[in-house]
Scaffold this motif. Sequence first.
Motif, PDB file in Angstrom:
ATOM      1  N   ARG A  56      26.096  24.426 -11.847  1.00  0.00           N
ATOM      2  CA  ARG A  56      25.948  23.017 -12.141  1.00  0.00           C
ATOM      3  C   ARG A  56      25.563  22.671 -13.582  1.00  0.00           C
ATOM      4  O   ARG A  56      26.236  21.903 -13.954  1.00  0.00           O
ATOM      5  CB  ARG A  56      24.594  22.637 -10.995  1.00  0.00           C
ATOM      6  N   LYS A  69      26.186  23.019  -3.487  1.00  0.00           N
ATOM      7  CA  LYS A  69      25.663  23.616  -2.400  1.00  0.00           C
ATOM      8  C   LYS A  69      26.420  24.046  -1.213  1.00  0.00           C
ATOM      9  O   LYS A  69      26.123  24.728  -0.369  1.00  0.00           O
ATOM     10  CB  LYS A  69      24.335  22.614  -2.309  1.00  0.00           C
ATOM     11  N   ASN A  70      27.288  22.713  -0.978  1.00  0.00           N
ATOM     12  CA  ASN A  70      28.097  22.905   0.315  1.00  0.00           C
ATOM     13  C   ASN A  70      29.111  24.018  -0.153  1.00  0.00           C
ATOM     14  O   ASN A  70      29.665  24.762   0.805  1.00  0.00           O
ATOM     15  CB  ASN A  70      29.077  21.582   0.480  1.00  0.00           C
ATOM     16  N   ARG A  73      27.864  27.297   0.842  1.00  0.00           N
ATOM     17  CA  ARG A  73      27.430  27.377   2.421  1.00  0.00           C
ATOM     18  C   ARG A  73      28.801  27.890   2.829  1.00  0.00           C
ATOM     19  O   ARG A  73      28.771  28.522   3.878  1.00  0.00           O
ATOM     20  CB  ARG A  73      26.706  26.066   2.576  1.00  0.00           C
ATOM     21  N   LYS A 109      25.394  19.134  -7.698  1.00  0.00           N
ATOM     22  CA  LYS A 109      24.147  19.420  -6.982  1.00  0.00           C
ATOM     23  C   LYS A 109      24.543  19.971  -5.412  1.00  0.00           C
ATOM     24  O   LYS A 109      24.624  21.032  -5.044  1.00  0.00           O
ATOM     25  CB  LYS A 109      23.028  19.044  -7.083  1.00  0.00           C
ATOM     26  N   ASN A 164      24.062  27.662  -7.372  1.00  0.00           N
ATOM     27  CA  ASN A 164      23.949  26.334  -8.033  1.00  0.00           C
ATOM     28  C   ASN A 164      23.125  26.236  -9.168  1.00  0.00           C
ATOM     29  O   ASN A 164      23.596  25.943 -10.367  1.00  0.00           O
ATOM     30  CB  ASN A 164      23.626  25.500  -6.703  1.00  0.00           C
ATOM     31  N   ASP A 201      20.394  31.289  -5.412  1.00  0.00           N
ATOM     32  CA  ASP A 201      20.936  30.552  -4.388  1.00  0.00           C
ATOM     33  C   ASP A 201      21.653  31.231  -3.243  1.00  0.00           C
ATOM     34  O   ASP A 201      21.706  30.855  -2.177  1.00  0.00           O
ATOM     35  CB  ASP A 201      21.890  29.605  -5.137  1.00  0.00           C
TER      36      ASP A 201
END
Length: 350
Positions: free
Chosen positions: A251, A135-136, A139, A131, A168, A173
């Motif tokens: 994920r 997310k990183n 980004r 997760k 994600n 997202d």
Amino acid sequence: MTVLKIKFSFQRRVRLAQGLWLLSWVAMFTGVVIFSLGVFLKTELLRRSEVMHTMDIHMVPNMLMLVGLASVGINLCAGRICQDSMDVARFTRWKNFLTPFFMVSLLFTSLLLVAMSLSYALQPSLEESLKIGLKNGIRFYKDTDTPGRCFQKQTIDRLQMEFQCCGNSNFKDWFEVQWINNRYLDFTSKEVKDRMRSNVDGRYLVDGVPFSCCNPASPRPCIQERILDNSAHHNYEYHIEELNLHSRGCREALLSYYMGLMNTIGPGVLSVFLVQMSVLASLRYLQTAMIGVEEQENMEVETEGYILEKGVKETLNEAKENLKNLVPGWNGGQVVDEATEGDAEAEKAA
């Protein structure tokens, strides 16, 4: 009380040694398989390390590789012991080695169950790691010019295409991050300026996704820009266009993939554990059965083999006492009492 005592004639001891020799080779092969499974799982985890926040799950393949190598060594020794069991003089050389050998073998064999248990127990940790890591990864998708992140875009694109996933948790997202590099934005455009002014962070946010989110099974050309705007596309309704983009989040896809691998490895590990325990039990019977032969001139005498010479409780107490003798100061309370008595006697003498 002797545990699991069995009488062995000379013929039964020979058959036991022959069967154990064959079983030890089978167990050695299974040890190679366990090591290979550990290497495969380790490789698969390292391939996705860029989208994982922690490496706790690596304990499972590390343990499998360790136990696999240990199993090969244990079963090579077991096979050699079987060969020497036909000669009392040669078998006697193993006498002092067998007890610590059994203890070490049981320790490594029990690690198989630990590895299997960890593969299930670490599922929440794996999910949380994916997760945060994904997310990183999303980004930093645009940072193709930043050292250390140059291949982040390639990693995410390959991941989304290979696992047929997007984002994600889902494709939305991508709406929350600026995934387009500034070098590809026209800052003289009014639309770009308005979008960057529309949020406090000054990011260029769009209701669009990278091309890797597109579903090849879609009957229409992929719509990856202005996804939430029905009027921007002919005969389009984003609520029902399920085939346009991959609906599953990465994920969920990765977690399903890794748990599928571990669920497949689990029964295999359990089978290897049972085979290895059979080797150790058979070797224990052979060891104890040969004790009676050492005291006789004739090898064809009938002897008794057993797993434990005494009951389980008595054996544990005896092992505890042996451990106390090996480790100085094990009984800390007794040491303190003796020191206190010595001080008291010194005070009386004074």
